[in-house]
Write a protein that holds these residues in place. Structure first.
Motif, PDB file in Angstrom:
ATOM      1  N   ALA A  99      98.809 133.770  36.426  1.00 19.72           N
ATOM      2  CA  ALA A  99      97.529 133.216  35.976  1.00 19.72           C
ATOM      3  C   ALA A  99      97.433 131.724  36.281  1.00 19.72           C
ATOM      4  O   ALA A  99      96.384 131.241  36.728  1.00 19.72           O
ATOM      5  N   THR A 100      98.523 130.996  36.068  1.00 25.54           N
ATOM      6  CA  THR A 100      98.510 129.556  36.360  1.00 25.54           C
ATOM      7  C   THR A 100      98.353 129.319  37.860  1.00 25.54           C
ATOM      8  O   THR A 100      97.577 128.463  38.284  1.00 25.54           O
ATOM      9  N   SER A 101      99.062 130.089  38.661  1.00 23.71           N
ATOM     10  CA  SER A 101      98.929 129.962  40.116  1.00 23.71           C
ATOM     11  C   SER A 101      97.516 130.301  40.562  1.00 23.71           C
ATOM     12  O   SER A 101      96.929 129.591  41.386  1.00 23.71           O
ATOM     13  N   ALA A 102      96.956 131.384  40.014  1.00 18.51           N
ATOM     14  CA  ALA A 102      95.588 131.781  40.365  1.00 18.51           C
ATOM     15  C   ALA A 102      94.592 130.700  39.978  1.00 18.51           C
ATOM     16  O   ALA A 102      93.654 130.411  40.729  1.00 18.51           O
ATOM     17  N   MET A 103      94.804 130.077  38.823  1.00 19.77           N
ATOM     18  CA  MET A 103      93.911 129.010  38.388  1.00 19.77           C
ATOM     19  C   MET A 103      93.945 127.853  39.384  1.00 19.77           C
ATOM     20  O   MET A 103      92.906 127.359  39.811  1.00 19.77           O
ATOM     21  N   PHE A 104      95.137 127.421  39.778  1.00 21.25           N
ATOM     22  CA  PHE A 104      95.241 126.317  40.733  1.00 21.25           C
ATOM     23  C   PHE A 104      94.661 126.690  42.095  1.00 21.25           C
ATOM     24  O   PHE A 104      93.998 125.870  42.730  1.00 21.25           O
ATOM     25  N   LEU A 105      94.895 127.903  42.553  1.00 22.45           N
ATOM     26  CA  LEU A 105      94.348 128.330  43.844  1.00 22.45           C
ATOM     27  C   LEU A 105      92.822 128.425  43.805  1.00 22.45           C
ATOM     28  O   LEU A 105      92.157 128.157  44.799  1.00 22.45           O
ATOM     29  N   THR A 106      92.289 128.781  42.659  1.00 26.09           N
ATOM     30  CA  THR A 106      90.841 128.947  42.520  1.00 26.09           C
ATOM     31  C   THR A 106      90.113 127.620  42.376  1.00 26.09           C
ATOM     32  O   THR A 106      89.098 127.396  43.025  1.00 26.09           O
ATOM     33  N   VAL A 107      90.621 126.728  41.550  1.00 22.28           N
ATOM     34  CA  VAL A 107      89.875 125.494  41.247  1.00 22.28           C
ATOM     35  C   VAL A 107      90.475 124.242  41.868  1.00 22.28           C
ATOM     36  O   VAL A 107      89.843 123.192  41.847  1.00 22.28           O
ATOM     37  N   ARG A 114      89.868 115.363  36.447  1.00 22.44           N
ATOM     38  CA  ARG A 114      89.467 115.690  35.074  1.00 22.44           C
ATOM     39  C   ARG A 114      89.189 117.180  34.924  1.00 22.44           C
ATOM     40  O   ARG A 114      89.584 117.797  33.935  1.00 22.44           O
ATOM     41  N   GLU A 115      88.533 117.793  35.911  1.00 16.90           N
ATOM     42  CA  GLU A 115      88.256 119.233  35.864  1.00 16.90           C
ATOM     43  C   GLU A 115      89.549 120.046  35.923  1.00 16.90           C
ATOM     44  O   GLU A 115      89.695 121.036  35.213  1.00 16.90           O
ATOM     45  N   ILE A 116      90.474 119.620  36.763  1.00 16.56           N
ATOM     46  CA  ILE A 116      91.762 120.323  36.850  1.00 16.56           C
ATOM     47  C   ILE A 116      92.486 120.261  35.506  1.00 16.56           C
ATOM     48  O   ILE A 116      93.018 121.269  35.032  1.00 16.56           O
ATOM     49  N   PHE A 117      92.498 119.089  34.871  1.00 12.52           N
ATOM     50  CA  PHE A 117      93.107 118.976  33.546  1.00 12.52           C
ATOM     51  C   PHE A 117      92.429 119.920  32.555  1.00 12.52           C
ATOM     52  O   PHE A 117      93.092 120.583  31.762  1.00 12.52           O
ATOM     53  N   PHE A 118      91.122 119.993  32.617  1.00  8.53           N
ATOM     54  CA  PHE A 118      90.373 120.892  31.737  1.00  8.53           C
ATOM     55  C   PHE A 118      90.787 122.348  31.974  1.00  8.53           C
ATOM     56  O   PHE A 118      91.044 123.092  31.029  1.00  8.53           O
ATOM     57  N   TYR A 119      90.872 122.758  33.239  1.00  6.17           N
ATOM     58  CA  TYR A 119      91.259 124.131  33.556  1.00  6.17           C
ATOM     59  C   TYR A 119      92.708 124.422  33.147  1.00  6.17           C
ATOM     60  O   TYR A 119      93.026 125.539  32.734  1.00  6.17           O
ATOM     61  N   ILE A 120      93.570 123.439  33.263  1.00  4.62           N
ATOM     62  CA  ILE A 120      94.949 123.610  32.792  1.00  4.62           C
ATOM     63  C   ILE A 120      94.953 123.901  31.299  1.00  4.62           C
ATOM     64  O   ILE A 120      95.647 124.808  30.822  1.00  4.62           O
ATOM     65  N   VAL A 121      94.174 123.146  30.544  1.00  5.83           N
ATOM     66  CA  VAL A 121      94.127 123.338  29.087  1.00  5.83           C
ATOM     67  C   VAL A 121      93.549 124.700  28.739  1.00  5.83           C
ATOM     68  O   VAL A 121      94.089 125.407  27.883  1.00  5.83           O
ATOM     69  N   VAL A 122      92.478 125.091  29.394  1.00 11.69           N
ATOM     70  CA  VAL A 122      91.872 126.398  29.116  1.00 11.69           C
ATOM     71  C   VAL A 122      92.872 127.513  29.412  1.00 11.69           C
ATOM     72  O   VAL A 122      93.039 128.453  28.624  1.00 11.69           O
ATOM     73  N   THR A 123      93.561 127.398  30.542  1.00 12.88           N
ATOM     74  CA  THR A 123      94.567 128.399  30.913  1.00 12.88           C
ATOM     75  C   THR A 123      95.702 128.425  29.892  1.00 12.88           C
ATOM     76  O   THR A 123      96.124 129.505  29.457  1.00 12.88           O
ATOM     77  N   ASP A 124      96.194 127.253  29.511  1.00 12.71           N
ATOM     78  CA  ASP A 124      97.273 127.186  28.517  1.00 12.71           C
ATOM     79  C   ASP A 124      96.843 127.758  27.169  1.00 12.71           C
ATOM     80  O   ASP A 124      97.607 128.488  26.526  1.00 12.71           O
ATOM     81  N   LEU A 125      95.636 127.426  26.730  1.00 12.74           N
ATOM     82  CA  LEU A 125      95.159 127.955  25.453  1.00 12.74           C
ATOM     83  C   LEU A 125      95.088 129.475  25.490  1.00 12.74           C
ATOM     84  O   LEU A 125      95.500 130.151  24.536  1.00 12.74           O
ATOM     85  N   ALA A 126      94.596 130.032  26.590  1.00 14.46           N
ATOM     86  CA  ALA A 126      94.508 131.486  26.707  1.00 14.46           C
ATOM     87  C   ALA A 126      95.895 132.128  26.773  1.00 14.46           C
ATOM     88  O   ALA A 126      96.187 133.071  26.022  1.00 14.46           O
ATOM     89  N   LEU A 127      96.746 131.610  27.649  1.00 17.04           N
ATOM     90  CA  LEU A 127      98.058 132.226  27.843  1.00 17.04           C
ATOM     91  C   LEU A 127      98.972 132.060  26.625  1.00 17.04           C
ATOM     92  O   LEU A 127      99.621 133.016  26.196  1.00 17.04           O
ATOM     93  N   TYR A 128      99.023 130.853  26.087  1.00 15.81           N
ATOM     94  CA  TYR A 128      99.909 130.632  24.945  1.00 15.81           C
ATOM     95  C   TYR A 128      99.317 131.180  23.650  1.00 15.81           C
ATOM     96  O   TYR A 128     100.051 131.525  22.732  1.00 15.81           O
ATOM     97  N   GLY A 129      97.987 131.299  23.582  1.00 11.99           N
ATOM     98  CA  GLY A 129      97.375 132.018  22.458  1.00 11.99           C
ATOM     99  C   GLY A 129      97.777 133.485  22.489  1.00 11.99           C
ATOM    100  O   GLY A 129      98.121 134.082  21.464  1.00 11.99           O
TER     101      GLY A 129
END
Length: 151
Positions: A99-107, A114-129
């Motif tokens: 999922a993290t790799s897909a996020m980086f490849l997509t965005v 700033r957008e990349i940081f935002f997507y990292i946080v969204v991904t982390d919140l989803a995965l670690y949640g």
């Protein structure tokens, strides 16, 4: 600590309530620096490191929710291992990498920093949640063979 969770599981007792207390305590510990840095990060970074570091205060405010949920889930991950759900841990780790790799490849290509940081946080919140949910599930339903092996 998660050692006590392991003891409760080994004794065949319910460890979910204790896990909930640990989760609440870790959330409280994470909330204090998060609140301070979200509200005063910009002036604190400027005062400590100089005015050129003010934007770092903004970046830390963006990243902190993801850091906090990682801190909580990583600290409690030993409880999942104690429950005997090692395959579930491994499956989540594969999902995390994918999922993290897909996020980086997509965005990654067209996004601002700033957008990349935002997507990292969204991904982390989803995965670690999800990981926190799996930890609770694992403690609620420990593998019987694991419990018997540790007695």
């Amino acid at each position: 600590n998660t050692r006590h969770v392991a003891t409760l599981l080994r004794e065949g007792r319910d460890a979910v309530a204790y896990l909930g207390k640990l989760l609440a305590m870790l959330a409280a510990v994470a909330a204090v620096p998060m609140a301070i840095l979200v509200v005063w990060g910009r002036p604190l970074f400027s005062a400590v490191f100089g005015p050129q570091w003010e934007p770092a205060g903004d970046v830390i405010a963006i990243l902190l929710p993801g850091i906090a949920v990682r801190f909580i889930a990583s600290t409690l991950s030993g409880a999942m291992i104690s429950s005997g759900h090692l395959r579930l841990v491994a499956a989540w780790q594969v999902l995390n990498i994918a999922a993290t790799s897909a996020m980086f490849l997509t965005v990654g290509q067209g996004a601002t920093t700033r957008e990349i940081f935002f997507y990292i946080v969204v991904t982390d919140l989803a995965l670690y949640g999800l990981y926190l949910g799996l930890i609770v599930h694992a403690v609620r339903h420990p593998k019987a063979t694991h419990r018997e092996a540790t007695n």
